[in-house]
Each structure stands twice: as C-alpha cells, then as structure tokens.
Scaffold this motif. Structure first.
Motif, PDB file in Angstrom:
ATOM      1  N   CYS A 157       0.831  -1.191  -0.001  1.00 36.17           N
ATOM      2  CA  CYS A 157      -0.027  -0.068  -0.032  1.00 36.17           C
ATOM      3  C   CYS A 157       0.901   1.315   0.043  1.00 36.17           C
ATOM      4  CB  CYS A 157      -1.004  -0.009   1.298  1.00 36.17           C
ATOM      5  SG  CYS A 157      -2.283  -0.984   1.076  1.00 36.17           S
ATOM      6  N   GLU A 158       0.510   2.318  -0.934  1.00 34.90           N
ATOM      7  CA  GLU A 158       1.110   3.427  -1.002  1.00 34.90           C
ATOM      8  C   GLU A 158       0.161   4.383  -0.616  1.00 34.90           C
ATOM      9  OE1 GLU A 158       3.244   6.518  -4.199  1.00 34.90           O
ATOM     10  OE2 GLU A 158       2.817   4.282  -4.910  1.00 34.90           O
ATOM     11  N   VAL A 159       0.609   5.291   0.112  1.00 35.92           N
ATOM     12  CA  VAL A 159      -0.518   6.278   0.914  1.00 35.92           C
ATOM     13  C   VAL A 159      -0.377   7.502  -0.361  1.00 35.92           C
ATOM     14  CG1 VAL A 159      -1.121   8.177   2.477  1.00 35.92           C
ATOM     15  CG2 VAL A 159      -0.448   5.626   3.041  1.00 35.92           C
ATOM     16  N   LEU A 160      -1.439   7.771  -0.954  1.00 31.32           N
ATOM     17  CA  LEU A 160      -1.505   8.917  -2.071  1.00 31.32           C
ATOM     18  C   LEU A 160      -1.963  10.263  -1.421  1.00 31.32           C
ATOM     19  CD1 LEU A 160      -2.803   7.085  -5.088  1.00 31.32           C
ATOM     20  CD2 LEU A 160      -0.359   7.309  -4.343  1.00 31.32           C
ATOM     21  N   GLY A 161      -2.620  10.151  -0.298  1.00 30.55           N
ATOM     22  CA  GLY A 161      -3.192  11.474   0.276  1.00 30.55           C
ATOM     23  C   GLY A 161      -4.035  11.133   1.474  1.00 30.55           C
ATOM     24  N   LYS A 162      -4.406  12.108   1.899  1.00 31.31           N
ATOM     25  CA  LYS A 162      -5.218  11.858   3.353  1.00 31.31           C
ATOM     26  C   LYS A 162      -6.531  12.872   3.276  1.00 31.31           C
ATOM     27  CE  LYS A 162      -1.741  10.303   6.437  1.00 31.31           C
ATOM     28  NZ  LYS A 162      -0.999  10.652   7.710  1.00 31.31           N
ATOM     29  N   ARG A 163      -7.729  12.511   3.431  1.00 28.94           N
ATOM     30  CA  ARG A 163      -8.982  13.340   3.596  1.00 28.94           C
ATOM     31  C   ARG A 163      -9.768  13.061   4.717  1.00 28.94           C
ATOM     32  NH1 ARG A 163      -6.140  14.243  -0.378  1.00 28.94           N
ATOM     33  NH2 ARG A 163      -6.687  15.023  -2.387  1.00 28.94           N
ATOM     34  N   ALA A 164     -10.432  14.205   5.451  1.00 27.88           N
ATOM     35  CA  ALA A 164     -11.037  14.233   6.661  1.00 27.88           C
ATOM     36  C   ALA A 164     -12.648  13.638   6.232  1.00 27.88           C
ATOM     37  CB  ALA A 164     -11.119  15.427   7.108  1.00 27.88           C
ATOM     38  N   LEU A 165     -12.838  12.824   7.431  1.00 28.78           N
ATOM     39  CA  LEU A 165     -14.449  12.468   7.193  1.00 28.78           C
ATOM     40  C   LEU A 165     -15.413  13.857   7.259  1.00 28.78           C
ATOM     41  CD1 LEU A 165     -14.751   9.202   9.307  1.00 28.78           C
ATOM     42  CD2 LEU A 165     -14.355   9.366   6.700  1.00 28.78           C
ATOM     43  N   MET A 166     -16.657  13.644   6.750  1.00 33.61           N
ATOM     44  CA  MET A 166     -17.207  14.739   6.571  1.00 33.61           C
ATOM     45  C   MET A 166     -18.901  14.387   7.058  1.00 33.61           C
ATOM     46  SD  MET A 166     -15.540  17.390   5.099  1.00 33.61           S
ATOM     47  CE  MET A 166     -16.648  18.323   4.410  1.00 33.61           C
ATOM     48  N   ALA A 167     -19.413  15.105   7.772  1.00 36.61           N
ATOM     49  CA  ALA A 167     -21.076  14.905   8.107  1.00 36.61           C
ATOM     50  C   ALA A 167     -21.686  15.817   7.196  1.00 36.61           C
ATOM     51  CB  ALA A 167     -21.375  15.634   9.359  1.00 36.61           C
ATOM     52  N   LEU A 168     -22.812  14.912   6.463  1.00 34.84           N
ATOM     53  CA  LEU A 168     -23.596  15.455   5.433  1.00 34.84           C
ATOM     54  C   LEU A 168     -24.994  15.850   6.072  1.00 34.84           C
ATOM     55  CD1 LEU A 168     -23.116  13.344   2.145  1.00 34.84           C
ATOM     56  CD2 LEU A 168     -22.294  15.618   2.749  1.00 34.84           C
ATOM     57  N   PHE A 169     -25.571  17.169   5.649  1.00 33.78           N
ATOM     58  CA  PHE A 169     -26.720  17.372   6.172  1.00 33.78           C
ATOM     59  C   PHE A 169     -28.085  17.447   5.188  1.00 33.78           C
ATOM     60  CE2 PHE A 169     -23.476  18.754   9.062  1.00 33.78           C
ATOM     61  CZ  PHE A 169     -24.171  18.714  10.395  1.00 33.78           C
ATOM     62  N   PRO A 170     -29.160  17.336   5.712  1.00 39.40           N
ATOM     63  CA  PRO A 170     -30.181  17.298   4.536  1.00 39.40           C
ATOM     64  C   PRO A 170     -30.612  18.458   3.833  1.00 39.40           C
ATOM     65  CG  PRO A 170     -30.790  16.157   6.583  1.00 39.40           C
ATOM     66  CD  PRO A 170     -29.490  17.011   6.846  1.00 39.40           C
ATOM     67  N   PRO A 171     -31.183  18.670   2.802  1.00 40.21           N
ATOM     68  CA  PRO A 171     -31.338  19.806   1.998  1.00 40.21           C
ATOM     69  C   PRO A 171     -31.965  20.853   2.882  1.00 40.21           C
ATOM     70  CG  PRO A 171     -31.932  18.280   0.723  1.00 40.21           C
ATOM     71  CD  PRO A 171     -31.809  17.442   2.018  1.00 40.21           C
ATOM     72  N   GLY A 172     -31.420  22.141   2.894  1.00 39.91           N
ATOM     73  CA  GLY A 172     -32.012  23.130   3.618  1.00 39.91           C
ATOM     74  C   GLY A 172     -31.455  23.563   4.902  1.00 39.91           C
ATOM     75  N   ILE A 173     -30.476  22.958   5.318  1.00 36.93           N
ATOM     76  CA  ILE A 173     -29.767  22.874   6.464  1.00 36.93           C
ATOM     77  C   ILE A 173     -28.416  23.370   6.141  1.00 36.93           C
ATOM     78  CG2 ILE A 173     -28.697  21.673   8.543  1.00 36.93           C
ATOM     79  CD1 ILE A 173     -30.772  19.959   8.575  1.00 36.93           C
ATOM     80  N   ILE A 174     -27.981  24.528   6.663  1.00 33.50           N
ATOM     81  CA  ILE A 174     -26.639  25.192   6.512  1.00 33.50           C
ATOM     82  C   ILE A 174     -25.931  24.845   7.639  1.00 33.50           C
ATOM     83  CG2 ILE A 174     -25.194  27.249   5.756  1.00 33.50           C
ATOM     84  CD1 ILE A 174     -27.822  28.268   4.769  1.00 33.50           C
ATOM     85  N   PRO A 175     -24.857  23.950   7.767  1.00 32.22           N
ATOM     86  CA  PRO A 175     -23.920  23.641   8.844  1.00 32.22           C
ATOM     87  C   PRO A 175     -22.835  24.563   8.912  1.00 32.22           C
ATOM     88  CG  PRO A 175     -23.391  22.264   6.990  1.00 32.22           C
ATOM     89  CD  PRO A 175     -24.545  23.147   6.629  1.00 32.22           C
ATOM     90  N   PRO A 176     -22.257  24.418  10.172  1.00 31.50           N
ATOM     91  CA  PRO A 176     -21.009  25.222  10.229  1.00 31.50           C
ATOM     92  C   PRO A 176     -19.892  24.208   9.605  1.00 31.50           C
ATOM     93  CG  PRO A 176     -21.352  23.842  12.356  1.00 31.50           C
ATOM     94  CD  PRO A 176     -22.563  23.776  11.288  1.00 31.50           C
ATOM     95  N   GLU A 177     -18.761  25.313   9.525  1.00 27.90           N
ATOM     96  CA  GLU A 177     -17.429  24.453   8.892  1.00 27.90           C
ATOM     97  C   GLU A 177     -17.206  23.375   9.375  1.00 27.90           C
ATOM     98  OE1 GLU A 177     -13.791  26.581   7.336  1.00 27.90           O
ATOM     99  OE2 GLU A 177     -15.118  28.216   7.006  1.00 27.90           O
ATOM    100  N   ARG A 178     -17.036  23.298  10.852  1.00 29.71           N
ATOM    101  CA  ARG A 178     -16.732  22.051  11.373  1.00 29.71           C
ATOM    102  C   ARG A 178     -17.809  21.837  12.389  1.00 29.71           C
ATOM    103  NH1 ARG A 178     -11.240  21.845  10.465  1.00 29.71           N
ATOM    104  NH2 ARG A 178     -10.685  20.262  11.922  1.00 29.71           N
TER     105      ARG A 178
END
Length: 289
Positions: A157-178
């Motif tokens: 295995c060769e690590v190509l990159g790292k990405r953070a997990l994200m929380a998804l919210f239903p339409p109409g909800i504006i979440p904070p950045e974190r």
C-alpha cells in the motif's frame, strides 16, 4: 548461428549482394563480409557461391531459407510488440476501487489515461477491501485504489493522500464549517461500520463516550448520501462523496478530524506493466494535493 549471423544471412538473401545488405543494415561492408565468413566457418559449409555477378545461395542455404524467414517474421513481430508495449498500446488494464473512489476520483483519471494512451482498454471494478486484495493476489486485477487499512501478506500500500471524514446534512440545513460528534444531535446517524473509515469513526465515538443512534447498516457512501438527501438523517461520509454531493447537501468537517488515507494497492511480488505505472503516476498527481 547466432542472431547477428542470421540477420546478415537474411539481408544478403533479400538484397542479393554484400554491399546492398550492408546498406540495409546500416553497417560497413567489411563487417558483413566478416560475419558471413565466420558463420560459414562455424557451420562447416558455404552459404553463398561467389561469382562475378555477385552471390547466389547454395543448396544448403536454400534449405535454411524457410526457417530463417519464419524466424525473421517472429522477430519483426517481437519488435512490433515491444513498440506497442512501450507506447502502452493494445493492452488491457484491470483496476479496482473502493466504491466512493471509483465514483468520485477515477472518472477523471480514466479520461486522462485515455487521452494519453488511446489504445489502452481499461476495466474498472468497484468492491470492498477484502475482495480487492483477493483479486490482486489472484492476478484478476492489476492495481486498486482504496481507503487504507492493514494489508494482507503479498499486498503493498502506498499512501497517496489523506482526507477528513465529513458530516452530510439534509437539504435546507446550512451547517458550520466544523462540527463535533457531540453536536450531531438526536437525528438518526447514517454511517458505515465495517470499512476502515467506519472503524475509525466508531473508535472516535467510543473514545468520546457517545451513544449515537444508527438504525441502518449501509455499506456504500453514495447510498448514505442519497438517504440524507431523502431526509433520513445526518450522514458521515468520506470527503470525496461529500464533494460529489456539495450542490445538493451541506457538509461539515468532523472535529476532531478523523482522517482517511487513500492508498494505491498493488501486489508485492509482481511487476506492473508500463501502462499500469503510467496510470499510477496519474493517480499520484491527482491525489497528491
């Protein structure tokens, strides 16, 4: 006869003279004469009769001609194949991927690979980690792109990159950045359980002493996103899936961050073809940032 002697013998047969053979092979005439004389000395018989009008093949040479012609055709075929391999043409590349990466990352890579290697055919299969590793070990696949975890023996295995997990919210909800895990509230939480990302997420939930309700067992991040879009609750997905749905759903980085490694998975003891190596370079360029 060695290959050089055969090549000169064939060139003289084709051209009818030593001087013409030398021009065809782009070598000096004395060099052709010397190699021919050495070949005849090793064989113990003449290949050509010398006369004022030039050379004519001996009966022994005529007996050799069909085999020599067949060998030279095979050599020409080898040369042609080498050229095609060098250009990455006329080959088939078998690529595996985790479902989310096959959906969000590989389409652009496939398009670029086709632009650079138009004769290369590529097969893409999305599956889970265990299946990808098994297919690589059984030579049913050349390489794979997945979320990292401990590989079995025989897999690199060769690590190509790292990405953070994200929380998804239903339409109409504006979440904070974190958003913290403790801020996800009482809404049903849609999340993976059995893949590397799901394991890290649940470890973080346990470490925080939280009890988050997850009534569904869903193994595909795209389905989790579709369920969020349908109003089923909040989903936790990889960053690539979140990016894919950014026009439809709000997203926030989980805090503290839970990172997912994106890895290039290859068999340990098998060399990659030139097209496979070039495809790996495209993946490194795309994911390195």
């Amino acid at each position: 006869m060695n290959l050089r002697q055969i090549e000169i013998f064939h060139a003289i047969l084709q051209s009818g003279s030593i001087s013409a053979a030398a021009r065809a092979l782009n070598v000096s005439q004395p060099n052709v004469t010397r190699v021919l004389a050495h070949a005849e000395q090793q064989l113990g018989f003449l290949l050509f009769e010398r006369h004022a009008q030039g050379l004519s093949p001996t009966p022994e040479a005529l007996r050799l001609m069909p085999e020599i012609e067949q060998l030279m055709r095979q050599r020409a075929g080898i040369d042609t194949l080498i050229g095609r391999l060098k250009c990455g043409e006329a080959q088939h590349l078998r690529i595996g991927a985790a479902h989310a990466l096959g959906q969000a990352v590989l389409p652009q890579t496939l398009i670029e690979a086709h632009r650079r290697l138009p004769q290369l055919s590529i097969e893409l299969v999305t599956s889970h980690w265990d299946t990808l590793c098994e297919d690589l070990l059984r030579q049913r696949m050349d390489l794979a792109l997945a979320f990292g975890q401990r590989p079995p023996e025989g897999i690199d295995c060769e690590v190509l990159g790292k990405r953070a997990l994200m929380a998804l919210f239903p339409p109409g909800i504006i979440p904070p950045e974190r958003i913290g895990l403790d801020q996800l509230g009482e809404a049903p939480l849609l999340m993976q359980r059995q893949d590397p990302l799901g394991e890290r997420l649940h470890a973080a939930i346990d470490a925080a002493g939280l009890e988050l309700r997850s009534p569904w067992l869903i193994k595909t991040y795209a389905v989790i996103a579709e369920m969020v879009a349908a109003g089923a609750g909040i989903g936790v997905v990889d960053a690539f899936t979140a990016e894919h749905y950014r026009d439809r759903l709000g997203a926030a980085v989980l805090s503290p961050e839970i990172e997912a490694e994106v890895v290039l998975v290859t068999p340990s003891r098998r060399s990659l073809s030139l097209p496979a190596l070039r495809f790996c370079e495209l993946l490194r360029a795309q994911l390195g940032g």
